[in-house]
Design a protein around this motif. Structure first.
Motif, PDB file in Angstrom:
ATOM      1  N   ARG A 203       0.841  -1.196   0.000  1.00 14.20           N
ATOM      2  CA  ARG A 203       0.000   0.000   0.000  1.00 14.20           C
ATOM      3  C   ARG A 203       0.878   1.248   0.000  1.00 14.20           C
ATOM      4  O   ARG A 203       1.829   1.355   0.786  1.00 14.20           O
ATOM      5  CB  ARG A 203      -0.901  -0.006   1.237  1.00 14.20           C
ATOM      6  N   ILE A 204       0.561   2.177  -0.882  1.00 10.38           N
ATOM      7  CA  ILE A 204       1.165   3.505  -0.869  1.00 10.38           C
ATOM      8  C   ILE A 204       0.120   4.447  -0.284  1.00 10.38           C
ATOM      9  O   ILE A 204      -1.008   4.514  -0.783  1.00 10.38           O
ATOM     10  CB  ILE A 204       1.556   3.964  -2.292  1.00 10.38           C
ATOM     11  N   PHE A 205       0.473   5.157   0.767  1.00  5.67           N
ATOM     12  CA  PHE A 205      -0.541   5.994   1.404  1.00  5.67           C
ATOM     13  C   PHE A 205       0.055   7.327   1.864  1.00  5.67           C
ATOM     14  O   PHE A 205       1.277   7.496   1.928  1.00  5.67           O
ATOM     15  CB  PHE A 205      -1.200   5.262   2.569  1.00  5.67           C
ATOM     16  N   GLU A 206      -0.840   8.253   2.172  1.00  5.94           N
ATOM     17  CA  GLU A 206      -0.465   9.598   2.586  1.00  5.94           C
ATOM     18  C   GLU A 206      -0.665   9.771   4.089  1.00  5.94           C
ATOM     19  O   GLU A 206      -1.596   9.222   4.670  1.00  5.94           O
ATOM     20  CB  GLU A 206      -1.302  10.640   1.846  1.00  5.94           C
ATOM     21  N   GLU A 207       0.225  10.546   4.676  1.00  9.50           N
ATOM     22  CA  GLU A 207       0.130  10.937   6.080  1.00  9.50           C
ATOM     23  C   GLU A 207       0.158  12.469   6.114  1.00  9.50           C
ATOM     24  O   GLU A 207       1.081  13.091   5.579  1.00  9.50           O
ATOM     25  CB  GLU A 207       1.313  10.358   6.854  1.00  9.50           C
ATOM     26  N   VAL A 208      -0.840  13.077   6.712  1.00  6.16           N
ATOM     27  CA  VAL A 208      -0.931  14.534   6.741  1.00  6.16           C
ATOM     28  C   VAL A 208      -0.314  15.070   8.026  1.00  6.16           C
ATOM     29  O   VAL A 208      -0.675  14.663   9.132  1.00  6.16           O
ATOM     30  CB  VAL A 208      -2.396  15.004   6.623  1.00  6.16           C
ATOM     31  N   GLU A 209       0.627  15.994   7.847  1.00  3.65           N
ATOM     32  CA  GLU A 209       1.379  16.583   8.957  1.00  3.65           C
ATOM     33  C   GLU A 209       1.262  18.097   8.891  1.00  3.65           C
ATOM     34  O   GLU A 209       1.161  18.682   7.807  1.00  3.65           O
ATOM     35  CB  GLU A 209       2.845  16.151   8.860  1.00  3.65           C
ATOM     36  N   TYR A 210       1.279  18.755  10.054  1.00  7.23           N
ATOM     37  CA  TYR A 210       1.214  20.212  10.113  1.00  7.23           C
ATOM     38  C   TYR A 210       2.449  20.731  10.846  1.00  7.23           C
ATOM     39  O   TYR A 210       2.630  20.463  12.047  1.00  7.23           O
ATOM     40  CB  TYR A 210      -0.051  20.673  10.846  1.00  7.23           C
ATOM     41  N   LEU A 211       3.309  21.447  10.124  1.00  7.13           N
ATOM     42  CA  LEU A 211       4.505  22.038  10.730  1.00  7.13           C
ATOM     43  C   LEU A 211       4.087  23.281  11.508  1.00  7.13           C
ATOM     44  O   LEU A 211       3.319  24.112  11.014  1.00  7.13           O
ATOM     45  CB  LEU A 211       5.521  22.397   9.653  1.00  7.13           C
ATOM     46  N   LEU A 212       4.605  23.422  12.735  1.00  6.14           N
ATOM     47  CA  LEU A 212       4.071  24.423  13.646  1.00  6.14           C
ATOM     48  C   LEU A 212       4.694  25.803  13.506  1.00  6.14           C
ATOM     49  O   LEU A 212       4.087  26.795  13.921  1.00  6.14           O
ATOM     50  CB  LEU A 212       4.227  23.934  15.086  1.00  6.14           C
ATOM     51  N   ALA A 213       5.886  25.910  12.935  1.00  5.89           N
ATOM     52  CA  ALA A 213       6.563  27.201  12.851  1.00  5.89           C
ATOM     53  C   ALA A 213       7.457  27.238  11.618  1.00  5.89           C
ATOM     54  O   ALA A 213       7.836  26.182  11.091  1.00  5.89           O
ATOM     55  CB  ALA A 213       7.402  27.447  14.110  1.00  5.89           C
ATOM     56  N   PRO A 214       7.811  28.428  11.131  1.00  9.26           N
ATOM     57  CA  PRO A 214       8.701  28.528   9.961  1.00  9.26           C
ATOM     58  C   PRO A 214      10.009  27.780  10.158  1.00  9.26           C
ATOM     59  O   PRO A 214      10.526  27.160   9.215  1.00  9.26           O
ATOM     60  CB  PRO A 214       8.942  30.033   9.831  1.00  9.26           C
ATOM     61  N   GLU A 215      10.542  27.829  11.374  1.00  8.99           N
ATOM     62  CA  GLU A 215      11.802  27.126  11.641  1.00  8.99           C
ATOM     63  C   GLU A 215      11.682  25.632  11.374  1.00  8.99           C
ATOM     64  O   GLU A 215      12.659  24.979  11.004  1.00  8.99           O
ATOM     65  CB  GLU A 215      12.232  27.369  13.093  1.00  8.99           C
ATOM     66  N   ASP A 216      10.488  25.082  11.560  1.00  7.28           N
ATOM     67  CA  ASP A 216      10.310  23.644  11.355  1.00  7.28           C
ATOM     68  C   ASP A 216      10.449  23.252   9.891  1.00  7.28           C
ATOM     69  O   ASP A 216      10.834  22.120   9.576  1.00  7.28           O
ATOM     70  CB  ASP A 216       8.958  23.201  11.906  1.00  7.28           C
ATOM     71  N   VAL A 217      10.151  24.178   8.973  1.00  5.04           N
ATOM     72  CA  VAL A 217      10.380  23.924   7.544  1.00  5.04           C
ATOM     73  C   VAL A 217      11.866  23.720   7.290  1.00  5.04           C
ATOM     74  O   VAL A 217      12.277  22.815   6.549  1.00  5.04           O
ATOM     75  CB  VAL A 217       9.847  25.098   6.693  1.00  5.04           C
ATOM     76  N   LEU A 218      12.687  24.550   7.946  1.00  7.40           N
ATOM     77  CA  LEU A 218      14.139  24.451   7.768  1.00  7.40           C
ATOM     78  C   LEU A 218      14.724  23.256   8.520  1.00  7.40           C
ATOM     79  O   LEU A 218      15.623  22.582   8.019  1.00  7.40           O
ATOM     80  CB  LEU A 218      14.796  25.746   8.256  1.00  7.40           C
TER      81      LEU A 218
END
Length: 268
Positions: A203-218
């Protein structure tokens, strides 16, 4: 058109992820394979799905092998659910962390999974890996040697992140080709068909995540990289990332999508 951001992969200090050097740096920094960014998830998380899949094949007399166990946190999830649990990893720093506080029913060893394994034939009822080596590639005999007839093997692999992340931060993140999900599916279809296992699930599936702050993108981008490179990325990108993040964030954080492949097979 979004601004083209600094690309850390072009810097000479960039370490290719999942290489021995990358794991060595990660073990030196944190002692384990631990995600340092802050986020929340829609349920069920990929790790929860995988835990439930593994648990379905466990029993009190089962012998279990975690291949590429890292610092052992996930391995210890199954404490008291099987007779014996073994975790192996090639990285000595990870295993040193794993052995801290390990119970008598769980053992951790430094082992290179690409070489002959130090286990008897038909040793394990369940063999699994979470982002580690898959022992059942075409031409590999060790996995088939050490798993019991009728035993179960499972694999969970992270296959990249997007959900708009790559279009919002070009340069910092590279776009996936249009055929990305089809290519992933074909790759794991081939892997399962060549493994000489009885296929139970792919199975190929998606997991939805929410990054909490701009620093978390980096932090997510620079996971496992050297501190010297992280400082450069922060200097070059943080202001632009902050502007983009706050334009597109939701009440829960910046929504991104993680792709995962789940494989389950049975030894013949």
């Amino acid at each position: 058109m979004p601004k083209l951001l600094f690309d850390p992969k072009k810097h000479p200090d960039w370490i290719l992820p999942q290489t021995a050097e990358w794991h060595a740096n990660l073990a030196l920094e944190s002692g384990g394979y631990k995600y340092p960014w802050k986020s929340v998830f829609d349920e069920p998380r990929a790790e929860v799905i995988f835990t439930e899949k593994i648990s379905a094949f466990l029993h009190q007399n089962a012998r279990v092998l975690d291949v590429g166990c890292g610092h052992g946190e996930f391995t210890k999830t199954f404490e008291h659910r099987a007779k014996e649990i073994m975790g192996i990893d090639v990285n000595e720093g990870y295993i040193a962390s794993a052995n801290e506080g390990a119970s008598e029913s769980i053992k951790f060893l430094v082992v290179d999974a690409n070489k002959p394994l130090p286990f008897f034939d038909d040793s394990f009822d369940v063999i699994y890996t979470k982002k580690g080596p898959w022992l059942f590639h075409k031409g590999m005999e060790e996995g088939h040697r050490i798993i019991k007839p009728g035993g179960t093997t499972l694999g969970l692999y992270h296959c990249g992140t997007d959900g708009g992340l790559r279009s919002l931060f070009p340069g910092l993140y590279s776009p996936h080709p249009d055929s990305y999900l089809e290519d992933i599916t074909a790759k794991f279809e081939s892997q399962m068909s060549e493994s000489n296992l009885e296929r139970i699930e792919l199975r190929i599936f998606e997991e939805v995540e929410y990054l909490l702050a701009p620093e978390d993108v980096l932090i997510k981008k620079c996971f496992g990289q050297k501190e010297s490179l992280k400082k450069i990325v922060w200097q070059e990108c943080l202001k632009d990332v902050e502007d983009i993040f706050y334009q597109h964030t939701t009440p829960r954080g910046l929504r991104v999508v993680n792709y995962h492949a789940l494989m389950v097979g049975r030894a013949r």
